[in-house]
Design a protein around this motif. Structure first.
Motif: not given
Lengths: 346, 346, 346, 346
Positions: D213-235
């Motif tokens: 994803a990063t290689e193809l142009g994503a500016h941010h990545t979130v891994d739900p196995t390690e991070e809380d998706v909603t709080s990451e996206i909120d941030a």
């Protein structure tokens, strides 16, 4: 069969077309359809074709049978036609399209890359029969008479198409102006009234046209022979101008109304034609308005218009004439003497 | 403070404005903001104001300080201002709006019914300080220099606004044409490239402008002094024309390109001005295209443009000049001798 | 002054609010407005607030005066208010907005980043006076009675907002379904009829509601207690489904209608609430439809609705009640015993 | 010829299809086209067809040859075909449409009233040859290899279609979230990057997917196995949420992200499927967001995607497999062991 054909461009309307015998059309492709014409509307564009105004825009191989507002009964079909069968009553979308090019795939029938336009580029419907194709025919609902509805095939769809563009921008409380309450304008006004809750102002030079406008739903009328159009519209709209102006005339004078009648961010639709747009680019910038040309309409828009007719939302004013009267009709239209829409019944 | 003021309309650019001492502005309403100017872009419209071209469209009470592309540092705020505080660096949307009329409520800042336009209808930013209001200021992200970004306040937002209209109609594989790669056009081209996957053709009379266009993302270039623009665009677009044309020049010649370069159903955006649109209404009908005027842009569009700048998607070419040099800048712009955008640094 | 206030969340509607004496509100900011309430509509949402259903979505500091559908007469204004003066009759948009954040700048009042929602997050209009601000008030046209129009401040605007979204997708011949012909639904149905030429089917459990629907413009009605809704709609729409479904109920049962009633590419608007959406993701993919939540509406939409009312396109059914009757009204609404909309007249 | 056929629905992927000899297809209608398959992508939907998940949505007459992502060389054409000739290389839009019904006329190929869906309702492309029609084939530009591009026929067009819906709502500075960077998601992400200037966040459980994803142009990545998706996206979105979420997974878990990740007024596109949407209707109302199902895409969208591929904007990750390996591919996909997209080369 008998057909009314143009042999050379001319300004002489009273002898423009010859009634002559030509071969009956027959389907040669799997998707072709032959329609026995029960009504073919006469349009201002027929006069313009006779004058040669379309020669630079459209390939025209004279002699050619005119007539592009056609309705009637299916007489024969190519081998893979499924939409209609012999005996079905139909209205014809004005152009024959391929269904394969990108504009067709986007629903944009008028810009088909393989378009044929009976009455403008191939033989049209001022004749006993017309050759068209399956993608051009729309079966009529029960109880709708082909002769009555024929003018919707071009006048109707053209007015509807422009109105459909306009209503997307018209919220309750906004103003629209309809310029020219003739063959197209009286249809457009009714579509506008049925499809929106906008305040409608009709502009026309003739008293009867303005009376008709009021009867068909206009909230205000303006007569340019007695009133200053821009100051009237300014008053009607509390100084804001009209969000959308539908210009069914397209003369120098009507196009020149735009800077002082169109609201900021609005559009002046050019539907009728014959004159010029002539404005400083700064006027368009300052008022942030557009001149937007519109050309006939999509097959799906003709379906929608047929639905409006079936609902009783659009009432068409027509007179009927024999095929032999085409030149008389042309002459009378040239002098503004046709009430509503003339329909030829071959 | 020092300010560059226009006392009477004139064609003499080299002596158009006087540098003189005027009172410092102060906030008198709860929402007013005084900005110490660090950069004020000089725009072709400043020359047009000097010539009196805006007098019929805008109330102008001379003498008036010019300058409508402003950025700087907040010096004072009215009693209820919350968006910025003293010391914040800001770019100024060109107009002061009320936030209460219907256009404001719809986000349409340019058509605010109580609009004030510093530099066109009230004192502008070719001065040490500018009086504006809270609804006009956008805080700058860290690291963005006010002097560098000032021209985006009008040149940038105007180009962005037109491009934003165009990209909604541009799918991958479609063509866009950018006419005029100057102060506005070079920004518009970059916005187009960042916000769509369209094929871009740049048209300009100057070699350096076309080189810049290629560098900034144009896929094709056309030089009207050496090539026939319509046949080149016909070839580039495989005969389909360009879905959207962005005309940053607005002369008779560039407006006349529309019928032969705009694809069916497309738009010719009028952004630059000075000449006339002059076309038969039939041409608009046959090609079903529009001439669409655009005027500056919304506050939210300036926010979006600042986001593009922060992403590194738009690179602005500027030169810096002292307040005392305003007339020299005006004179050089009149002769096409300004590279990129001139910024006055009072 | 007297106000009807909630001290704690409860299921007991018949004793939910206390009528008590509180301080009169006064403007403290330059843009504040105090309105003497002449009508405040009682809404199903008031019952939901009493039950605590909004506590997780909205900051609520009890005790709080309820009432978010307010209209009346301006009693006092802050120092820079220009839109209204003392004595003007107004309807109040339900929320107080800042006019400065990006949602406000885009016209999206409901998502103002500094929003205050009288009756949900601050003191509302079940009281003699209400504190609101200049951006929330709309002056009423002559002849429109504040008590009569009050419910449009929320019920009306909410219905209108959803319908406005829907009509953009509804062409003549397309079908729309209105689920629930109560306080909101009977307004939505009339807006739909005034703003489009769509075929309308009304769904409701009560005979009187279906009769009202027919009277107000519905072309078809379905009673789920006697008919299978999905097969009826299938028959009415010739198997195509409804392009747009407006669900003013929002229960498990009404949300579950979507996969079998919404046409491919259509939308099921969720306006009422209380139940759940529960569907396989494959159902949404296969039918390519949406569940689209809608929340109240914009200030400009309330202006448009007032224009519809002034045109006579929307007829509101109301009953009037004293401030002291609020709990009786709440109790009766809970049991579906309110005809049309109850308006409190403090 | 050899074909991989399904005889009964099963959960046993490793023995799901039989390779067997069937008759070669031949054109019988004037518009039919036979394509010798050079590449046929294997899709998660093939597994779902094997499991019987489509039996309730699509008429399926077993045994049936699977395979709906097809590209190859034209081997034979019906008598009136003009778009392609024998020997042309083509990619096949997944469905055969009539070109005559209203959805076809509107460009809405997937909802053709006479649709045939090779691989889901008729014999598909896991075979040496495929029978399709002229409206389904798109000639490939020179230099584009049919085997390489085959997965765009369904994975590509499906991702593109959803992204095209989303980009209309995404301004510079807005945020989009792509959930699932697999066969479809990695294409969608690239389309989003090429067609807008939005901030992109990629969500995936696998590290390699996030790296891609990063290689193809994503500016941010979130891994739900390690991070809380909603709080990451909120941030990431400064508390505003993502204007558009593209859910290429469609599980219970991913659908449940919507209320806390989608910005007010935004959309959660349901593209992948398998789980359920389950939310209180109040959540949709309060957040004013939608769950919007999307299904494959239009023929014209596949043209646009081919243009993106030709521009170099979309890079497809594929692996090639013999026809005899279909069951092994199905088994490996079921366990998440396919990198990029598997292409069968019969």
């Amino acid at each position: 069969m008998q057909a009314a054909r143009l042999h050379e461009y001319t300004e002489e309307m009273d002898s423009a077309l010859s009634i002559e015998e030509v071969d009956d059309p027959e389907p040669t492709r799997s998707d072709e359809v032959v329609v026995d014409i029960e009504g073919a509307g006469w349009c201002q564009t027929d006069n313009h074709v006779i004058e040669g105004m379309w020669a630079q825009y459209m390939p025209q191989d004279l002699p050619m049978t005119l007539g592009h507002e056609n309705a009637g009964t299916v007489a024969a079909t190519g081998g893979e036609v499924t939409v209609v069968s012999e005996g079905d009553q139909v209205i014809c979308h004005p152009v024959m399209t391929c269904g394969l090019c990108r504009p067709c795939r986007l629903g944009d029938d008028m810009h088909c890359e393989n378009v044929q336009f009976p009455g403008l580029s191939t033989d049209g419907g001022f004749a006993e029969s017309l050759l068209t194709n399956e993608r051009a025919v729309i079966p009529l609902p029960d109880g709708v008479d082909p002769t009555d509805i024929a003018p919707h095939a071009d006048a109707g769809i053209t007015a509807y198409h422009a109105v459909k563009g306009a209503v997307g921008e018209l919220n309750p409380g906004d103003h629209a102006v309809v310029v020219g309450i003739g063959g197209l304008g009286h249809i457009g006004l009714q579509c506008l009234d049925a499809m929106s809750a906008t305040e409608i102002t009709a502009v026309d030079l003739k008293d009867e046209a303005l009376s008709l406008a009021t009867e068909l739903g206009a909230h205000h009328t303006v007569d340019p022979t007695e009133e200053d159009v821009t100051s009237e519209i300014d008053a009607i709209t509390d100084g804001r101008g009209a969000k959308q102006v539908l210009d069914f005339v397209g003369s120098d004078e009507t196009a020149a109304l735009a800077p002082d009648t169109v609201a900021a961010g609005g559009d002046h639709y050019v539907i009728g034609y014959g004159g010029h747009v002539h404005e400083p680019t700064q006027a368009l910038v300052n008022g942030e308005f557009s001149f937007t040309g519109t050309l006939v309409g999509q097959y799906t828009e003709l379906q929608e218009l047929v639905a409006l007719v079936e609902r009783g939302d659009v009432d068409l004013r027509t007179t009927r004439h024999d095929l032999g009267d085409v030149n008389a009709v042309a002459e009378r239209l040239e002098h503004g003497e046709i009430e509503g829409r003339a329909v030829i019944t071959p």
